[in-house]
Design an enzyme around this catalytic site. Structure first.
Site, PDB file in Angstrom:
ATOM      1  N   ALA A   1       0.775  -1.243   0.000  1.00 47.65           N
ATOM      2  CA  ALA A   1       0.000   0.000   0.000  1.00 47.65           C
ATOM      3  C   ALA A   1       0.809   1.298   0.000  1.00 47.65           C
ATOM      4  O   ALA A   1       0.341   2.314  -0.506  1.00 47.65           O
ATOM      5  CB  ALA A   1      -0.929  -0.001   1.201  1.00 47.65           C
ATOM      6  N   ALA A   2       1.985   1.290   0.590  1.00 46.83           N
ATOM      7  CA  ALA A   2       2.721   2.549   0.768  1.00 46.83           C
ATOM      8  C   ALA A   2       3.305   3.030  -0.564  1.00 46.83           C
ATOM      9  O   ALA A   2       3.691   2.201  -1.381  1.00 46.83           O
ATOM     10  CB  ALA A   2       3.839   2.342   1.785  1.00 46.83           C
ATOM     11  N   PRO A   3       3.332   4.355  -0.776  1.00 50.25           N
ATOM     12  CA  PRO A   3       3.035   5.478   0.132  1.00 50.25           C
ATOM     13  C   PRO A   3       1.562   5.893   0.187  1.00 50.25           C
ATOM     14  O   PRO A   3       1.254   6.925   0.771  1.00 50.25           O
ATOM     15  CB  PRO A   3       3.890   6.603  -0.445  1.00 50.25           C
ATOM     16  CG  PRO A   3       3.913   6.333  -1.918  1.00 50.25           C
ATOM     17  CD  PRO A   3       3.915   4.829  -2.053  1.00 50.25           C
TER      18      PRO A   3
ATOM     19  N   LYS B   1      -2.879   4.680  -3.988  1.00 53.41           N
ATOM     20  CA  LYS B   1      -4.091   3.924  -4.319  1.00 53.41           C
ATOM     21  C   LYS B   1      -4.926   3.669  -3.059  1.00 53.41           C
ATOM     22  O   LYS B   1      -6.149   3.647  -3.117  1.00 53.41           O
ATOM     23  CB  LYS B   1      -3.711   2.625  -5.023  1.00 53.41           C
ATOM     24  CG  LYS B   1      -3.038   2.906  -6.359  1.00 53.41           C
ATOM     25  CD  LYS B   1      -2.420   1.709  -6.998  1.00 53.41           C
ATOM     26  CE  LYS B   1      -1.550   2.117  -8.171  1.00 53.41           C
ATOM     27  NZ  LYS B   1      -0.233   2.722  -7.764  1.00 53.41           N
TER      28      LYS B   1
ATOM     29  N   ARG C   1       8.292   4.444   3.634  1.00 59.05           N
ATOM     30  CA  ARG C   1       7.098   4.577   2.809  1.00 59.05           C
ATOM     31  C   ARG C   1       5.835   4.527   3.673  1.00 59.05           C
ATOM     32  O   ARG C   1       4.835   5.159   3.355  1.00 59.05           O
ATOM     33  CB  ARG C   1       7.080   3.489   1.728  1.00 59.05           C
ATOM     34  CG  ARG C   1       8.096   3.789   0.604  1.00 59.05           C
ATOM     35  CD  ARG C   1       8.448   2.549  -0.187  1.00 59.05           C
ATOM     36  NE  ARG C   1       7.320   1.945  -0.859  1.00 59.05           N
ATOM     37  CZ  ARG C   1       6.918   2.228  -2.097  1.00 59.05           C
ATOM     38  NH1 ARG C   1       7.577   3.123  -2.796  1.00 59.05           N
ATOM     39  NH2 ARG C   1       5.899   1.624  -2.636  1.00 59.05           N
TER      40      ARG C   1
ATOM     41  N   CYS D   1       3.632  -1.126 -12.724  1.00 59.90           N
ATOM     42  CA  CYS D   1       4.035  -0.018 -13.598  1.00 59.90           C
ATOM     43  C   CYS D   1       5.219  -0.495 -14.440  1.00 59.90           C
ATOM     44  O   CYS D   1       6.156   0.243 -14.704  1.00 59.90           O
ATOM     45  CB  CYS D   1       4.370   1.245 -12.809  1.00 59.90           C
ATOM     46  SG  CYS D   1       5.662   1.026 -11.588  1.00 59.90           S
TER      47      CYS D   1
END
Lengths: 233, 149
Positions: free
Chosen positions: A84-86, A89, A108, A191
């Protein structure tokens, strides 16, 4: 090109656009998200505006705004964000549902906490831990997997590095399977633009999941991105 | 080591602030003692020590409780007291950590010496302490920028 995502819990997209345009910023609404904008021109860094500091928006690549949209969020949902970090989303999910945000990286995680606090989003629980040790059951999971990042930068990556990330991604896909309820939905994204981290992983995942759809967003105006929707068999 | 537990009281700088807080409060011990509150529904979802969760209420710094910007905004909206509104130029300087001269204050509510600081739109941008001459910056929203970017 960067984009901004309106924090609809605090301000309307219309008011935010007007306030930023008064300061000389040029924004254009994205065609796939009606509270998200392309940042076409900034007279100075948009991160230093009071509107940003007040939590009225999140700065991110427009394609990064897509995975939470694929979750088809409802206010009653409790979604697990596995890496999840940073919080780009995770804060997006928290605008519409409850999110359990897990990540292991301490720096993060500090940024994640700060983003939630800045944006005044309260329906979240954050755990700093290895998600492979996490336990629970969910109907919806987001796995924005660690990847080579070839959709973001032009750096050369070796085959070994790609395969190393592929191994991590497959472990995380297996863990997502374990954490999902039957018929639960997994949104997988990277990504990266490599075949191994995306389509090949979908082939791997298809042993346990129905791969409902996937799409590659080529690098161009925005970062390169890959998103898939999988349903636990 | 991060810990959490249910606690019942926090020493808010403005006593009425307590009226805005949910019953369930958790304390997370890290470098600072941080406090969060949350709904019963969210609290039931906590399965182990969280890193953070729910609505941030504030933290202790040198023995003083610094409330979060969210709680300060709710306090100003609800009780309409203990705040100053400052002009745009002073607001710009304040979010970069500067203090406020009395000449920049457009309006004032409450007795002080602590005052929540608002911009001309009545958005909370920080907390100050009036020493008879200037409003000392105790915390401001620019902290995010200075700390995390």
């Amino acid at each position: 090109m960067l984009g901004i995502r309106t924090n609809t819990k605090l301000i309307s997209p219309k008011e935010l656009k007007e306030r930023l345009e008064e300061k000389g910023f040029e924004l254009e609404k994205l065609d796939f998200c009606d509270y998200c904008f392309k940042l076409k021109y900034e007279p100075f860094s948009i991160s230093s505006t009071p509107e940003h500091l007040l939590g009225y928006f999140y700065i991110q690549d427009p394609n990064s705004m897509r995975p939470p949209l694929w979750l088809d969020l409802k206010s009653s949902d409790v979604v697990l964000d596995m890496c999840a970090a940073p919080g780009g989303k995770a804060t997006h999910i928290a605008q519409f549902a409850t999110v359990i945000a897990v990540d292991i990286n301490v720096n993060r995680m500090r940024a994640l906490k700060s983003n939630f606090i800045r944006m005044k989003l309260n329906n979240y629980i954050a755990y700093r831990m290895n998600v492979l040790d996490f336990e629970g059951k969910f109907d919806k999971i987001l796995l924005d997997a660690p990847c080579t990042g070839t959709g973001v930068s032009d750096r050369k990556v070796s085959k070994d590095e790609i395969l190393s990330f592929q191994r991590i991604q497959r472990k995380l896909i297996d863990k997502a399977y374990e954490l999902l309820n039957p018929n639960g939905k997994l949104i997988y994204s990277t990504c990266s633009t490599t075949f191994e981290e995306n389509e090949e992983n979908m082939e791997y995942a298809s042993q346990k999941f129905d791969v409902k759809r996937y799409k590659r967003f080529p690098k161009g105006e925005f970062n390169g991105f890959f998103i898939a929707e999988l349903i636990k068999k | 080591m991060i810990e959490y537990r249910v606690v019942s009281t926090v020493n808010f700088p403005f006593p009425k602030m307590k009226e805005l807080i949910n019953e369930v409060i958790i304390l997370i011990k890290g470098k600072n003692k941080e406090y969060y509150d949350m709904s019963e529904e969210l609290f039931k979802l906590i399965s182990k020590q969280p890193y953070s969760a729910g609505r941030f209420l504030g933290y202790y710094r040198k023995g003083k409780f610094i409330p979060s910007f969210e709680i300060m905004q709710e306090y100003v909206n609800t009780f309409d007291t203990d705040y100053i509104v400052i002009n745009e130029k002073a607001a710009q300087l304040f979010i970069y950590g500067r203090d406020i001269f009395e000449s920049s204050v457009l309006s004032k509510k409450g007795e002080g010496p602590l005052f929540i600081v608002c911009n001309e739109r009545k958005e909370v941008i920080g907390l100050s302490e009036f020493n008879g001459k200037i409003y000392k910056n105790l915390v401001d929203i620019g902290l995010f920028l200075r700390k995390y970017t």
